[in-house]
Design a protein around this motif. Structure first.
Motif, PDB file in Angstrom:
ATOM      1  N   LYS A   7       0.687  -1.242  -0.119  1.00 30.42           N
ATOM      2  CA  LYS A   7       0.022   0.057   0.002  1.00 30.42           C
ATOM      3  C   LYS A   7       0.836   1.469   0.007  1.00 30.42           C
ATOM      4  O   LYS A   7       1.799   1.358   0.658  1.00 30.42           O
ATOM      5  CB  LYS A   7      -1.044  -0.176   1.182  1.00 30.42           C
ATOM      6  N   GLY A   9       1.075   5.332   0.205  1.00 32.00           N
ATOM      7  CA  GLY A   9      -0.039   6.512   0.786  1.00 32.00           C
ATOM      8  C   GLY A   9       0.090   7.667  -0.073  1.00 32.00           C
ATOM      9  O   GLY A   9       0.810   7.778  -0.986  1.00 32.00           O
ATOM     10  N   THR A  11       1.676  10.889   0.270  1.00 33.68           N
ATOM     11  CA  THR A  11       2.684  11.274  -0.284  1.00 33.68           C
ATOM     12  C   THR A  11       3.347  10.725  -1.166  1.00 33.68           C
ATOM     13  O   THR A  11       4.055  11.286  -1.962  1.00 33.68           O
ATOM     14  CB  THR A  11       3.699  11.643   1.301  1.00 33.68           C
ATOM     15  N   VAL A 178       7.499   2.575  12.296  1.00 33.75           N
ATOM     16  CA  VAL A 178       6.598   3.060  13.315  1.00 33.75           C
ATOM     17  C   VAL A 178       7.734   3.651  14.552  1.00 33.75           C
ATOM     18  O   VAL A 178       8.664   2.920  14.687  1.00 33.75           O
ATOM     19  CB  VAL A 178       5.899   1.987  14.105  1.00 33.75           C
ATOM     20  N   THR A 181       7.548   7.964  18.876  1.00 28.28           N
ATOM     21  CA  THR A 181       6.541   8.884  18.800  1.00 28.28           C
ATOM     22  C   THR A 181       6.541   9.577  17.502  1.00 28.28           C
ATOM     23  O   THR A 181       7.478   9.224  16.602  1.00 28.28           O
ATOM     24  CB  THR A 181       6.463   9.922  20.097  1.00 28.28           C
ATOM     25  N   PRO A 183       7.789  11.494  14.880  1.00 25.05           N
ATOM     26  CA  PRO A 183       9.027  12.107  14.494  1.00 25.05           C
ATOM     27  C   PRO A 183       8.888  13.736  14.129  1.00 25.05           C
ATOM     28  O   PRO A 183       9.950  14.221  14.282  1.00 25.05           O
ATOM     29  CB  PRO A 183       9.701  11.380  13.424  1.00 25.05           C
ATOM     30  N   ARG A 184       7.804  14.034  13.658  1.00 29.43           N
ATOM     31  CA  ARG A 184       7.435  15.359  13.497  1.00 29.43           C
ATOM     32  C   ARG A 184       7.438  16.308  14.920  1.00 29.43           C
ATOM     33  O   ARG A 184       7.673  17.566  14.797  1.00 29.43           O
ATOM     34  CB  ARG A 184       6.206  15.701  12.816  1.00 29.43           C
ATOM     35  N   VAL A 210      -0.175   7.014  11.872  1.00 26.08           N
ATOM     36  CA  VAL A 210       0.714   6.137  11.023  1.00 26.08           C
ATOM     37  C   VAL A 210      -0.037   5.179  10.464  1.00 26.08           C
ATOM     38  O   VAL A 210       0.061   4.657   9.283  1.00 26.08           O
ATOM     39  CB  VAL A 210       2.130   5.915  11.443  1.00 26.08           C
TER      40      VAL A 210
HETATM   41  P1  ADP Z   1       0.183   8.145   4.146  1.00 26.50           P
HETATM   42  O1  ADP Z   1      -0.474   9.288   3.406  1.00 26.50           O
HETATM   43  O2  ADP Z   1       1.217   7.505   3.824  1.00 26.50           O
HETATM   44  O3  ADP Z   1      -0.775   6.897   4.904  1.00 26.50           O
HETATM   45  P2  ADP Z   1       0.242   9.219   7.001  1.00 26.50           P
HETATM   46  O4  ADP Z   1       0.509  10.876   6.988  1.00 26.50           O
HETATM   47  O5  ADP Z   1      -1.249   8.811   7.117  1.00 26.50           O
HETATM   48  O6  ADP Z   1       0.729   8.688   5.541  1.00 26.50           O
HETATM   49  O7  ADP Z   1       1.055   8.527   8.174  1.00 26.50           O
HETATM   50  C1  ADP Z   1       2.412   8.727   8.257  1.00 26.50           C
HETATM   51  C2  ADP Z   1       2.703   9.880   9.165  1.00 26.50           C
HETATM   52  O8  ADP Z   1       2.247   9.463  10.427  1.00 26.50           O
HETATM   53  C3  ADP Z   1       4.180  10.476   9.428  1.00 26.50           C
HETATM   54  O9  ADP Z   1       4.425  11.323   8.561  1.00 26.50           O
HETATM   55  C4  ADP Z   1       4.100  10.680  10.842  1.00 26.50           C
HETATM   56  O10 ADP Z   1       4.209  12.065  11.002  1.00 26.50           O
HETATM   57  C5  ADP Z   1       2.894  10.214  11.254  1.00 26.50           C
HETATM   58  N1  ADP Z   1       3.045   9.457  12.884  1.00 26.50           N
HETATM   59  C6  ADP Z   1       2.363   9.587  13.809  1.00 26.50           C
HETATM   60  N2  ADP Z   1       2.641   8.850  14.736  1.00 26.50           N
HETATM   61  C7  ADP Z   1       3.776   8.271  14.331  1.00 26.50           C
HETATM   62  C8  ADP Z   1       4.794   7.186  14.756  1.00 26.50           C
HETATM   63  N3  ADP Z   1       4.455   6.660  16.028  1.00 26.50           N
HETATM   64  N4  ADP Z   1       5.503   6.429  13.812  1.00 26.50           N
HETATM   65  C9  ADP Z   1       5.825   7.199  12.775  1.00 26.50           C
HETATM   66  N5  ADP Z   1       5.035   7.930  12.342  1.00 26.50           N
HETATM   67  C10 ADP Z   1       4.109   8.807  12.851  1.00 26.50           C
END
Ligand code: ADP
Ligand code: ASP
Ligand code: MG
Length: 407
Positions: A7, A9, A11, A178, A181, A183-184, A210
């Motif tokens: 899958k 996403g 981005t 994963v 927390t 990373p942003r 995530v």
């Molecule tokens: P996609 O569009 O690929 O589905 P998402 O934006 O839904 O991506 O998920 C990825 C984002 O999840 C990352 O850019 C990150 O900022 C966020 N995120 C939140 N918590 C976590 C975590 N514990 N580990 C990794 N990413 C996380």
């Protein structure tokens, strides 16, 4: 040779160049002899754009029509990726949810997958064709298009992997796994090599977007091997496993947070049996979901009753509470939308006491006031003022020894 569901996403599908990059990646797996079924999201920002347009025209419009438009985002990316795969010499065929077909219930905008017929996709795989399936969408028994809730392409991926009995479901995104927390928010967050389904489910439920919550539920239920990886950087990613942790693993696996909640308090309620039912009954009837609840009796024999709801339901909740407060002879109603919930999660908590006090001490030392607390076997959540959210996440990340070692 393996059968893999991949899958990608929003981005990862965000521009022509990125779609070409994904095509090259998929082509690499095919060249290695794997069978690949791809699930894609809409280009990043597209689902928001479509929602905004629909809202501008009719903010209270029927959910069926919202789904009809929201599902178009993924219809664009499946064909673009199939075209890009062709240029790489890989045979590909795009499928909308209803062409697969992916059957769901009729709960528009949060539909649940009920049944997937994998036959067409299997037939393609046998012929060396890569099926490219639209995530986030399905079809009701009456033939209406549904969507699965925001982030729902993750669930399409996992459900397809279960239906196809795939060797692995790989979720490719913009982070390489994963983390302890987001990373942003905490650049010192560490990638986890593995995490249990149980912990991942808590993290997702408590706000780590995530993975969509339902995708984790689905993977746990059908024992789908699930891995989160980066589209842009090679690496092992994070494996979501059924295994329990080992003794040397940290007590806390991760920290989640959620800015989407709001707080409502009915103050000075005369204390008598049936208060909670009188307050929360109408909330439930109005389809407003309640998360945390705190009730405490003051010395004068009245009760303050506090609970949290989604920010989208705040106005509705406030209106309901004003009516109820008058009925119950309560003093008044207070509300706050500038709150956030921060949670620490870890299966290690089961066998260790003192995590809660460690958490509260760390927050106190940073001068952060706790408004509400709730616990379960493997998590502790606190509600704090939203302006302290990032400080709280970083403070707890450090306090529980999760910061990446700096060299
Ligand atoms: P996609 O569009 O690929 O589905 P998402 O934006 O839904 O991506 O998920 C990825 C984002 O999840 C990352 O850019 C990150 O900022 C966020 N995120 C939140 N918590 C976590 C975590 N514990 N580990 C990794 N990413 C996380
Ligand atoms: N495009 C949908 C969304 O933005 C589904 C997804 O990306 O998983 O929520
Ligand atoms: Mg997502």
């Amino acid at each position: 040779m393996a059968l893999i569901v991949q899958k990608y996403g929003g981005t990862s599908m965000g521009s022509v160049e990125r779609i070409q990059h994904v095509a090259a990646k998929v082509a690499g797996f095919i060249a290695r002899g794997d069978q690949v079924v791809v699930v894609v999201s809409a280009m990043s920002g597209e689902t928001d754009r479509l929602t905004k347009m629909a809202r501008e025209i009719n903010p209270r419009g029927s959910k069926r029509e919202y789904d009809q438009i929201l599902a178009t985002g993924e219809q664009v990316t499946i064909s673009l990726l199939a075209l890009a795969l062709e240029t790489q010499g890989v045979k590909a065929r795009s499928y909308t949810g209803w062409q697969v077909p992916i059957h769901t219930d009729a709960a528009h905008q949060k539909a649940r997958i009920q049944k997937i017929d994998p036959e067409r996709l299997m037939a393609d795989c046998r012929l060396g064709i890569v099926p490219v399936v639209a995530g986030f969408q399905g079809l009701t028994g009456e033939g209406s298009v549904t969507t699965l809730g925001r982030g729902g392409s993750d669930t399409t991926g996992v459900a397809l992997a279960a239906a196809l009995k795939a060797d692995e479901c790989q979720i490719y995104t913009d982070v390489d796994g994963v983390y302890t927390t987001d990373p942003r928010v905490e650049p010192k967050a560490r990638r986890l090599d593995r995490i249990t389904f149980e912990e991942m489910l808590e993290l997702a439920s408590l706000g780590s977007k995530v993975l969509q919550i339902r995708s984790v539920e689905f993977a746990g239920k059908y024992k789908v091997p699930l891995r989160v990886l980066s589209t842009f950087k090679d690496g092992p990613g994070t494996l979501i496993t059924l295994e329990e942790h080992h003794v040397e693993d940290p007590l806390i696996s991760g920290i989640a947070f959620n800015r989407d909640e709001a707080q409502l308090t009915v103050t000075g309620v005369p204390d008598r049996p049936g208060i909670a039912a009188a307050i929360l009954g109408p909330v439930g009837e109005a389809n407003v979901e309640v998360d945390m609840i705190v009730q405490n009796v003051a010395a004068d024999g009245t009760t303050d009753f506090t609970f949290t709801v989604h920010k989208n339901d705040y106005d509705r909740g406030l209106e309901l509470m004003q009516g109820i407060a008058a009925e119950l002879g309560a003093k008044g109603v207070r509300g706050a939308t500038d709150i956030a919930k921060v949670s620490v999660v870890g299966v290690g908590m089961r066998s260790h006491a003192g995590i809660a006090s460690q958490m509260f001490k760390a927050l106190a030392a940073a001068g952060i006031n706790i408004r509400m607390i709730s616990t379960s076997e493997i998590k502790i959540s606190v509600v704090i003022e939203e302006m302290y959210l990032e400080l709280a996440v970083r403070t707890l990340h450090k306090a529980f020894g999760l910061d990446i070692a700096t060299v």
